[in-house]
Design a protein around this motif. Structure first.
Motif, short mmCIF file in Angstrom:
data_model
loop_
_atom_site.label_atom_id
_atom_site.label_comp_id
_atom_site.label_asym_id
_atom_site.label_seq_id
_atom_site.Cartn_x
_atom_site.Cartn_y
_atom_site.Cartn_z
N ALA A 55 -7.26 -8.11 -2.14
CA ALA A 55 -6.68 -6.86 -2.45
C ALA A 55 -7.70 -5.80 -2.49
CB ALA A 55 -5.81 -6.95 -3.89
N ALA A 56 -9.09 -6.32 -3.09
CA ALA A 56 -10.00 -5.22 -3.29
C ALA A 56 -10.79 -4.85 -1.82
CB ALA A 56 -11.15 -6.12 -4.09
N LYS A 57 -10.69 -5.78 -0.81
CA LYS A 57 -11.14 -5.40 0.35
C LYS A 57 -10.27 -4.30 0.99
CE LYS A 57 -12.91 -6.92 4.85
NZ LYS A 57 -13.02 -5.58 5.15
N LYS A 58 -8.91 -4.64 0.96
CA LYS A 58 -7.90 -3.72 1.49
C LYS A 58 -7.97 -2.25 0.70
CE LYS A 58 -2.81 -3.22 2.20
NZ LYS A 58 -2.30 -2.49 1.17
N LEU A 59 -8.15 -2.22 -0.53
CA LEU A 59 -8.27 -0.96 -1.25
C LEU A 59 -9.67 -0.25 -0.69
CD1 LEU A 59 -7.16 0.99 -3.26
CD2 LEU A 59 -8.42 -0.16 -5.16
N PHE A 60 -10.67 -1.05 -0.74
CA PHE A 60 -11.99 -0.41 -0.42
C PHE A 60 -11.75 0.20 0.94
CE2 PHE A 60 -15.63 -1.90 -3.66
CZ PHE A 60 -15.01 -1.24 -4.41
N ASP A 61 -11.22 -0.75 1.89
CA ASP A 61 -11.13 -0.20 3.52
C ASP A 61 -10.26 1.01 3.50
OD1 ASP A 61 -12.41 -2.37 4.30
OD2 ASP A 61 -10.62 -3.56 5.01
N GLU A 62 -9.14 1.19 2.64
CA GLU A 62 -8.38 2.14 2.68
C GLU A 62 -9.11 3.60 2.16
OE1 GLU A 62 -4.83 1.42 0.62
OE2 GLU A 62 -3.94 0.11 2.11
#
Length: 185
Positions: A55-62
């Motif tokens: 979830a952290a990676k997805k958020l940071f990517d966005e």
């Protein structure tokens, strides 16, 4: 207020990582305020990252896709696998204040700060030391090559009104330096 926009860093809560509302909220906020995404910096603690790395990676990517810089806050306290951290699109790594506070008395803390600075630079990110309270701490982190520092050595937390006063003082100071430099040239 007629002042130059300065970047503002803010912490993302663990619930913001799990819910998908932060990115649309920030996008609307930035659009409505007419502020560039680069004027924000979203910080997520290492512990929150470890709690849900996907979830952290997805958020940071966005966030990065939007143009908002991302930071790992309190680095060194979350028991994370370095593989996870290096897989994130991180602009800034903030060394936890506990290491900065004990650098003078602990060879271990000193070595950890040095290692975090080296890792951060290898990742192409900016390294920030948190909790800098003395000139000795500032000198030590500079010696290790840390890019930036924050802490009570520079100022205590300020109200919005006090921030405006401080920014006006800095603006005036910079203008004076520019005028002095023009005279020298």
């Amino acid at each position: 207020a007629g002042l130059k926009t300065v970047p503002v860093a803010f912490n993302i809560g663990a619930e913001d990582v799990r819910e998908n509302r932060l990115v649309p909220f920030l996008s609307n906020l930035l659009r409505d305020a007419g502020v560039a995404p680069s004027a924000l910096e979203c910080e997520l603690t290492e512990t929150s990252i470890v709690a849900d790395i996907r979830a952290a990676k997805k958020l940071f990517d966005e966030l990065v896709k939007m143009g908002v810089p991302t930071a790992v806050d309190d680095f060194g306290t979350g028991y994370s696998s370095l593989v996870h951290i290096t897989d994130l699109p991180v602009s800034v790594v903030k060394i936890d204040r506990s290491f900065v506070q004990t650098m003078e008395t602990s060879k271990g803390s000193n070595a950890i700060v040095q290692a975090i600075v080296a890792m951060t630079k290898a990742m192409g990110a900016v390294c920030v030391a948190e909790g800098v309270e003395t000139n000795k701490q500032l000198a030590d982190i500079r010696m290790h090559g840390c890019d930036l520092a924050q802490g009570y050595l520079f100022d205590k937390p300020l109200t919005p009104e006090a921030v405006e006063v401080r920014l006006r003082e800095l603006h005036s100071y910079r203008n004076q330096i520019d005028q002095d430099m023009a005279i020298l040239v």
